[in-house]
Write a protein that holds these residues in place. Structure first.
Motif, PDB file in Angstrom:
ATOM      1  N   ALA A 690      46.315  32.613  43.070  1.00 25.96           N
ATOM      2  CA  ALA A 690      47.304  31.366  43.033  1.00 25.96           C
ATOM      3  C   ALA A 690      46.635  30.118  43.431  1.00 25.96           C
ATOM      4  O   ALA A 690      45.418  30.216  43.790  1.00 25.96           O
ATOM      5  CB  ALA A 690      48.556  31.809  44.063  1.00 25.96           C
ATOM      6  N   PRO A 691      47.416  29.064  43.103  1.00 23.73           N
ATOM      7  CA  PRO A 691      46.810  27.724  43.832  1.00 23.73           C
ATOM      8  C   PRO A 691      46.176  27.986  45.226  1.00 23.73           C
ATOM      9  O   PRO A 691      46.909  28.350  46.055  1.00 23.73           O
ATOM     10  CB  PRO A 691      47.863  26.783  43.550  1.00 23.73           C
ATOM     11  N   VAL A 722      41.735  39.316  47.181  1.00 28.00           N
ATOM     12  CA  VAL A 722      42.488  38.473  46.228  1.00 28.00           C
ATOM     13  C   VAL A 722      42.321  39.195  44.943  1.00 28.00           C
ATOM     14  O   VAL A 722      41.253  39.700  44.471  1.00 28.00           O
ATOM     15  CB  VAL A 722      41.925  37.088  45.989  1.00 28.00           C
ATOM     16  N   ARG A 723      43.654  39.410  44.164  1.00 37.10           N
ATOM     17  CA  ARG A 723      43.425  40.460  42.938  1.00 37.10           C
ATOM     18  C   ARG A 723      44.306  39.607  41.748  1.00 37.10           C
ATOM     19  O   ARG A 723      44.238  38.446  42.048  1.00 37.10           O
ATOM     20  CB  ARG A 723      43.928  41.838  43.141  1.00 37.10           C
ATOM     21  N   GLY A 724      44.631  40.227  40.719  1.00 32.36           N
ATOM     22  CA  GLY A 724      45.412  39.374  39.912  1.00 32.36           C
ATOM     23  C   GLY A 724      44.619  38.620  38.798  1.00 32.36           C
ATOM     24  O   GLY A 724      45.189  37.518  38.358  1.00 32.36           O
ATOM     25  N   VAL A 725      43.376  38.871  38.681  1.00 27.69           N
ATOM     26  CA  VAL A 725      42.333  38.170  37.835  1.00 27.69           C
ATOM     27  C   VAL A 725      42.025  39.230  36.855  1.00 27.69           C
ATOM     28  O   VAL A 725      41.613  40.317  36.979  1.00 27.69           O
ATOM     29  CB  VAL A 725      41.356  37.540  38.541  1.00 27.69           C
ATOM     30  N   VAL A 740      50.686  36.117  32.357  1.00 25.62           N
ATOM     31  CA  VAL A 740      51.924  35.980  33.220  1.00 25.62           C
ATOM     32  C   VAL A 740      51.403  34.987  34.346  1.00 25.62           C
ATOM     33  O   VAL A 740      52.440  34.103  34.616  1.00 25.62           O
ATOM     34  CB  VAL A 740      52.287  37.290  33.601  1.00 25.62           C
ATOM     35  N   ALA A 741      50.212  34.967  34.810  1.00 25.60           N
ATOM     36  CA  ALA A 741      49.771  34.144  35.989  1.00 25.60           C
ATOM     37  C   ALA A 741      49.837  32.694  35.395  1.00 25.60           C
ATOM     38  O   ALA A 741      50.400  31.592  36.085  1.00 25.60           O
ATOM     39  CB  ALA A 741      48.438  34.548  36.428  1.00 25.60           C
ATOM     40  N   SER A 753      41.224  26.117  41.856  1.00 26.58           N
ATOM     41  CA  SER A 753      41.441  26.838  43.164  1.00 26.58           C
ATOM     42  C   SER A 753      40.256  28.054  43.217  1.00 26.58           C
ATOM     43  O   SER A 753      39.589  28.232  44.381  1.00 26.58           O
ATOM     44  CB  SER A 753      42.881  27.508  43.126  1.00 26.58           C
ATOM     45  N   TYR A 754      40.143  28.526  42.194  1.00 32.92           N
ATOM     46  CA  TYR A 754      39.149  29.794  41.953  1.00 32.92           C
ATOM     47  C   TYR A 754      37.711  29.058  42.370  1.00 32.92           C
ATOM     48  O   TYR A 754      36.923  29.657  43.204  1.00 32.92           O
ATOM     49  CB  TYR A 754      39.119  30.424  40.738  1.00 32.92           C
TER      50      TYR A 754
END
Length: 978
Positions: A690-691, A722-725, A740-741, A753-754
């Motif tokens: 996320a940000p 951290v996941r969701g990538v 969706v992100a 942010s990444y």
């Protein structure tokens, strides 16, 4: 006011024939005369001015009007006392014949007997002109003629207060086919000889109130000057509404007239038992340590954080109030610093209340008890002060409910060494829209944002918040749309010199500058501190050079808008945190959580969407016991969410430990509600990308509390995964995010942010708080430091982001009342994209958040289509009810049903298409078939939609199966046929 015990005895019998209120059902003909109500209203306003309005507001209004305080008091009593003069008109006084109620015709007969004529074409129900419109026009004409003024702007600004006493400006409240009926009537009155007695009545009543209030000199000065500024119009209209509601209540002011008017007013306020203004203490002779110990019961050995000391110095430096912006890491006591600063600012600015605004209902609930404890210490031991929990589900908060029904007690001052705490109550009169008038208010930020929304009775917010110090927590959490409302609200608060405290752990510098600029732009100079050249107002603060100072405090003075930066000593020791990027597979998640199976521990898994959270939870159900798992998100009914919050605090709160509630093994799967929620603590965390500021907020719940020797050895160091990538990035390759992100967070912010976090993903430890400012400011800067291979993708995403932000701001500006854009009340409503009939608080709250229009439903369950029951386990078997019961639900059933609400997800949101292709319209049509006639008889349930689930807790809505379970919440399953 005048000295006559019964002042209306000086009026003619003709004027005394006018009525203001009809009687109750048992005695309809025993109402209240208009003259009595006018005197009551004026004296209520005078009482409130003397005993309830803060000294700071009185001085500011007097200064703004260029009147002495006694002249201002007289004018305030006059403007409130005259607000119902429009009831002395044919349309209002003669409307009773349309009611076909013989018991009420006595009112009209009495007026006709005094020689007044009722034109038939002006007394019909269709297109009737509201009496508030008449009040405005009558007052306007009377002032113009009485004081022989040529310019009408000042007079118009005064008359509009009475025109808006129903919560909307009279000009804005036009009804179809009515036109200007008030002007038609007034023209006929002044043109027809046989109608002149109506005009004579207005002159007699207005002259009477002017004499009784002693307002002649004040009116002379005001009509000859510039009149009322917009902020004073809003404030005094709010005071008029408040006074009218008190004076109109027969419990306080009985309809039978009193021979002793002063005794009548005294008895009315004794019955109301209005809480007196809070008197904040002068801390001049106390050290910072003494202040905190006094307010929070801390022992002498407690060492303050440097930020907490500087907050005291910063607040003390603002001699007449202003704005304080506190930026400091999680866990350094910002809440306590904000409350102490609020008390100092309240004393300096002469304000008499405090509003503490949080991002969500959950955070407001969590803060309620803490602020209650502070209030008991902050108020005098002899005081009874009022406190309000300001959000739509406040009836579910047990501690607030106990205050609502607690017996009011008064305490005598205590002369011993130990201070007796004040009695903090939830006053019954301060409910719903009136709640913001309480001494202390804890609620969602929406309650502040709605100050900027053109909505019915918004003037009460200007009155209530203008009297307070406004504390806004987690100010980073609001998007571009909400920030338009926030900036506009800050301008209004600046105009009322209401002190403001902004607090955040992760605030981008650009956001801070906009908020400080908005407050300074709106400020109003108190008397004696005005710029010499009034034509050239002081410049708003220039943007300070962005630096990485952190923690840091900035102040904006109420006097000249001067900005000052307060340096805070950095802690010598920093907390170290590891951030590790992992792929998005369940196998990798299982690997991360595997140590819990052997060594125990409490973990958080934070997902960006409800759907992802439900999938993760369902997967973990196959690995852990049911009692070791909890799912939290926004798609649980309100009752279940409250129960979840309670369990989380008991298991993971500061007071919980392995011997007292904290479980050996526990995993909480949830959405963003965790990052803005309760004061809870985890041993290990997994979060979707996320940000960066939101990631830092989330890790604020990681190793939040000191637990020496309690944490499992494998979690001795804080680690956040951290996941969701979708595809991991590197210095040469930009990451790829799931669609969706990017729907939730802008791709440009996800990329920057990444990039900021990449060195930490590769092994470097995060130093808290040292790295917070650099990470946040770097991610939000106009051109972040990115690899050349990322630049083109970031620029495209940033262009898209800027376009969406501009669109969001334009959309919000269509609803907001910017003080730049008008001089009269009507100006601020005239340009608003708002239905003038919108008085629903929930609809108003929805407008200050940039979300799709969705439907809120009450979820009930039925096995046989005849007997229904609430969904919550604790109440279902106890409260069965029939669909078409002739009786309205009792209070327990009604409250349970009202707490069984849920907002339908995006699958049923308004997509902007025609009804035939719009899931919102389709769902609304289907849900309206489930109406329960008995609900329409109860104010909590009237107009509510019902979602009826079958024996399997399912139903089909717009071709989709909707399922509810206590474990997963609401799920939407697309059927094959849809």
């Amino acid at each position: 006011m005048g000295t006559v015990d019964n002042p209306q005895n000086n009026l003619s019998q003709q004027v005394q024939s006018f009525w203001a209120k009809t009687g109750d059902e048992e005695t309809p003909a025993q109402g209240m005369s208009l003259a009595q109500h006018m005197v009551d209203s004026a004296q209520v306003a005078q009482y409130l001015w003397r005993n309830w309005i803060s000294q700071g507001s009185k001085a500011l209004i007097s200064s703004t009007l260029n009147l002495s305080e006694s002249e201002t008091e007289a004018f305030v009593a006059w403007v409130v006392g005259t607000h119902d003069i429009g009831k002395a008109t044919p349309e209002f006084a003669g409307q009773l014949d349309a009611w076909a109620n013989q018991d009420l015709l006595v009112y009209r007969q009495r007026i006709e007997d005094c020689g007044y004529i009722f034109p038939a074409d002006l007394t019909t129900v269709q297109g009737r002109c509201p009496h508030s419109q008449y009040s405005q026009s009558i007052i306007f004409r009377w002032l113009m003629e009485q004081y022989q003024v040529e310019e009408d702007a000042a007079v118009w600004s005064i008359a509009q207060v009475s025109g808006a006493h129903h919560g909307m400006p009279a000009e804005y409240a036009e009804t179809p086919n009515r036109g200007r009926r008030d002007e038609q009537l007034l023209d006929r009155v002044f043109q027809w000889p046989d109608q002149q007695n109506w005009a004579d009545a207005w002159d007699e009543l207005l002259t009477f109130i002017t004499h009784e209030t002693g307002a002649a000199d004040a009116l002379q000065k005001l009509v000859a000057g510039k009149g009322l500024t917009p902020e004073v119009q809003f404030f005094l209209t709010g005071l008029t509404i408040m006074s009218d509601w008190i004076a109109s209540n027969p419990e306080f002011f009985p309809y039978e007239e009193s021979k002793d008017q002063q005794a009548r007013v005294q008895a009315g306020f004794e019955t109301l038992s209005l809480s007196r203004p809070w008197q904040p203490e002068d801390f001049t002779d106390l050290t910072a340590e003494e202040i905190y110990r006094t307010r929070f019961g801390w022992g002498s050995g407690v060492v303050l954080h440097p930020m907490q000391k500087v907050a005291v110095d910063a607040a003390c430096s603002l001699a007449h109030g202003g704005l304080v912006c506190i930026e400091a890491p999680m866990g350094q006591g910002k809440t306590e610093a904000g409350l102490v600063a609020a008390e100092i600012l309240a004393h300096n600015a002469g304000k008499n209340g405090m509003m503490f605004a949080a991002p969500t209902q959950a955070t407001a609930n969590a803060l309620f008890d803490r602020i209650d404890q502070w209030a008991q210490n902050a108020a005098s031991s002899s005081e009874v002060v009022s406190m309000f929990l300001a959000h739509s589900k406040n009836q579910l908060n047990e501690k607030y409910n106990r205050k609502r029904f607690a017996k009011v007690q008064t305490f005598e001052p205590y002369s011993g060494e130990e201070k007796v705490k004040a009695n903090v109550i939830a006053h019954q009169w301060f409910s719903k829209k009136k709640g913001v008038l309480s001494n202390f208010v804890v609620g969602t930020v929406d309650q502040v944002l709605m100050m900027a929304l053109a909505s019915r009775h918004v003037m009460l917010r200007h009155l209530g918040l203008g009297e307070k110090v406004v504390v806004i927590d987690e100010v980073h959490a609001y998007d571009a749309y909400m920030n338009v409302y926030l900036e506009t609200a800050l301008r209004w608060l600046g105009k009322m010199q209401a002190p403001v405290i902004l607090m955040s752990a992760t605030l981008p510098a650009q956001a801070r500058q906009k908020l400080m600029r908005a407050y300074a732009e709106g400020r109003v100079k108190a008397k004696g501190r005005r710029p010499k050249n009034k034509r050239k107002p002081a410049e708003p603060p220039r943007s300070a050079e962005v630096d990485l100072s952190y923690p840091v405090i900035h102040t904006v003075s109420a006097d000249g808008g001067a900005v000052k930066k307060w340096e805070i000593e950095q802690p010598q020791e920093h907390n170290q945190l590891s951030l590790r990027i992992i792929d998005d597979s369940f196998a990798e998640l299982d690997r991360v959580l595997a140590p819990l199976e052997t060594g125990g521990g409490c973990a958080a898994v934070i997902c960006n969407t409800v759907g992802r959270a439900q999938e993760v939870y369902s997967h973990l159900q196959g690995l852990f016991l049911a009692e070791e798992l909890m799912l939290v998100h926004s798609r649980f009914i309100a009752l279940d969410r409250v129960a979840q919050e309670k369990i989380l605090v008991e298991k993971l709160g500061k007071k919980a430990n392995r011997k007292n509630g904290r479980p050996y093994r526990f995993i909480v799967v949830g959405t963003q509600v965790i990052e803005q929620s309760l004061d809870i603590d985890f041993d290990v965390m997994v979060t979707d990308h996320a940000p960066v500021d939101l990631i830092l907020q989330r890790v604020g719940r990681l190793h939040r509390h000191g637990r020496d020797g309690e944490r499992p050895p494998q979690f001795a160091r804080p680690v956040c995964y951290v996941r969701g990538v979708k595809e991991l990035g590197s210095s040469d390759t930009a990451p790829v995010f799931p669609d969706v992100a990017e729907l939730i967070y802008n791709k440009a912010l996800l990329l920057s942010s990444y990039a900021q976090l990449l060195p930490f993903f590769e092994g470097r430890d995060v130093q808290l708080p040292a790295d917070i400012s650099a990470l946040v400011q770097g991610a939000y800067s106009g051109m972040p430091d990115l690899s050349e291979t990322w630049i083109e993708e970031w620029q495209a995403a940033r262009s898209d982001y800027d376009g969406k932000m501009s669109s969001s701001r334009r959309k919000a500006e269509g609803y907001t009342m910017n003080p730049r854009n008008g001089k009269m009340l009507y100006d601020f409503f005239k340009g608003a994209q708002l239905d003038g009939k919108d008085s629903d608080e929930l609809k108003a709250e929805a407008k200050v958040r940039d979300t799709d229009d969705t439907l809120e439903v009450i979820v009930v369950q039925s096995d046989d289509d005849q007997t229904y029951r609430p969904l919550h386990d604790d109440y279902a078997d106890q409260m069965p009810f029939d669909r078409d019961s002739p009786d309205k639900p009792d209070w327990k059933l009604a409250n349970t049903l009202a707490a069984s609400t849920i907002r339908l997800p995006h699958q049923f949101a308004d997509n902007g298409k025609p009804a035939i292709a719009n899931p919102f319209d389709k769902a609304l049509d289907e849900l309206e078939r489930n109406q329960f006639s008995s609900w329409q008889k109860h104010y909590l349930l009237k107009g509510q939609l019902a979602l009826v689930l079958d024996a399997n807790f399912e139903c089909v809505l717009v071709g989709k199966t909707v399922r509810y379970s206590k474990e997963l919440g609401l799920q939407v399953i697309r059927n094959d046929m849809s």
